[in-house]
Write a protein that holds these residues in place. Structure first.
Motif: not given
Length: 442
Positions: A90-94, A343-346, A363-366, A416-421
């Motif tokens: 999970y990416r926080l606002p900062n 599992l993951g989706i972003a 999509i993260g496929e475990h 899990g997958v997310i984008t970074d800042k």
């Protein structure tokens, strides 16, 4: 006494023979994985099994200097190494990145089948005690590597999803949605987690994801089924196989969507602003069924579990039947393939990975444990149109592969997958114990 010993020995031999048959003669796929993907996957007749097909890639970890293989035009590096079973991000606002170091709570029961499956899950890297904590990673100089690592919160109960809303950090423990106060820049939270709502624990599916609604008033929480097809009775599945909408001020919830065997990833599509979910479908219908999927969800949706899959195909193993539900079972928007463990989706959103990956879902496929040959074990991308749905006829595109070595062993498994800042893609690898960073360029 001797007679009793002979009877026990006979039972053991029969059981051992059954297990050997189960392992040595699995159901083999008739179709390539790609044939069971997209908006119109091939749905073949089921091949029900008394014992599940077992074929899991043995977890061995990454050799020194090794890494996954990115798609052309992309580069992969390690954002952070040496973690303990990192599964969700999970990416926080900062720009700080939270990592749920977690695993299944202790499993009980299951008889001989359960013992064998637990052993094979250990082999696949899914065993071991849960670290039960959230790690905070901070990239201080913007070089794509986390320079600092702190334990933000510990003492949780198989935590998974995380969401920030209204000054609270919400966490999906396996048995409750909890929250703690958070202010920007925090690197350690000592407050005792407050229970918002209790969730049904135990069973096959333990992970509880959470996402905040855009209006900042409610949250959505995924709760997977406790069994494969409600074999312990539908009463044992109360408030399970659902997406729940939680009202944190009142500490209540309602069922938002139902009939989802094991929902995991949650994300909002940038154009339509609608909520999407990834779902793991049922086992023991053969290596070609049923496809895991992703779909847009709306209030009142029912995807048919346990009685139906893929929009109305009946699972005749489920008793009693529920014929009235068939016409109301929603067909998912996009199949991701059989047993891939999506599992993951972003969504691409603020991703900066070039034109090929500008509008779509990662999509993260475990990776499968009950298909021959194995499926998943990679990160894929599904291109979307501006209408908020996958491009017509589009198939998943490989983004990150190489998690399996030449021997078919798992060097890593993406979750899990997310984008970074900066617009790069971060991928949690719970076997390699790495957070991989995928960026544009070579």
């Amino acid at each position: 006494m001797r007679k009793h010993l002979l009877i026990i020995l006979g039972i053991f031999i029969v059981a051992a023979a059954g297990i050997w048959l189960w392992i040595s003669q699995p159901d083999e796929a008739h179709l390539a994985v790609n044939a069971v993907t997209g908006a119109r996957p091939q749905i073949t007749p089921p091949r029900p099994q008394n014992f599940p097909t077992i074929r899991i890639a043995e977890a061995v970890g990454w050799p020194q200097g090794a890494a996954p293989t990115p798609a052309a035009g992309l580069t992969v590096t390690a954002f952070a190494r040496g973690l303990d079973h990192p599964r969700w991000l999970y990416r926080l606002p900062n720009g700080d990145v939270l990592v749920a170091e977690t695993n299944s709570p202790p499993r009980e029961g299951g008889g001989i089948t359960g013992l064998v499956m637990n052993h094979l899950m250990d082999k696949g890297g899914a065993g071991g005690p849960s670290p039960n904590r959230i790690i905070l990673l901070r990239d201080l100089d913007g070089d794509g590597m986390a320079e600092t690592r702190t334990v933000l919160l510990s003492g949780l109960n198989s935590p998974f999803g995380m969401a920030l809303m209204g000054g609270w950090l919400y966490i999906g423990d396996t048995d409750a949605l909890v929250r703690v106060p958070y202010k920007e820049g925090d690197t350690r939270i000592t407050a005792k987690p407050e229970t918002v709502v209790k969730l049904s624990p135990g069973g096959f599916h333990w992970a509880r994801n959470v996402i905040a609604a855009p209006d900042g008033k409610t949250l959505f929480v995924t709760v997977g089924s406790s069994t494969n097809i409600a074999e312990n009775g539908i009463d044992a599945e109360k408030f399970r196989a659902n997406i729940l909408q939680v009202y944190p001020d009142a500490k209540t919830f309602r069922i938002y969507a139902a009939g989802l065997r094991n929902p995991n990833g949650l994300a909002y599509e940038p154009h339509s602003k609608e909520l999407w979910v990834t779902v793991n479908e049922r086992d023991m219908l053969g290596s070609d069924l049923a496809p895991d999927y992703m779909s847009q969800i709306e209030l009142g949706d029912n995807f048919g579990w346990p009685w139906y899959y893929w929009g109305g195909y009946p699972d005749k193993r489920v008793e009693p039947a529920n014929p009235d539900l068939q016409q109301y079972s929603k067909r998912p928007d996009y199949a991701l393939g059989p047993h891939v463990a999506a599992l993951g989706i972003a969504f691409a959103g603020d991703a900066k990975l070039g034109a090929t990956f500008a509008n779509g879902a990662f999509i993260g496929e475990h990776g499968s444990w009950n298909r021959v040959p194995v499926s998943g074990y990679k990160v894929v991308y599904v291109p979307f149109g501006d209408n908020g749905f996958p491009v017509k006829g589009a198939k998943p595109v490989d983004v990150l592969t190489g998690f399996l070595n030449a021997k078919g062993q798992a060097q890593g498994r993406p979750v899990g997958v997310i984008t970074d800042k900066t617009g790069a893609l971060l991928v949690a690898d719970d076997v390699g114990n790495v957070i991989w960073r995928v960026s544009a360029g070579k």
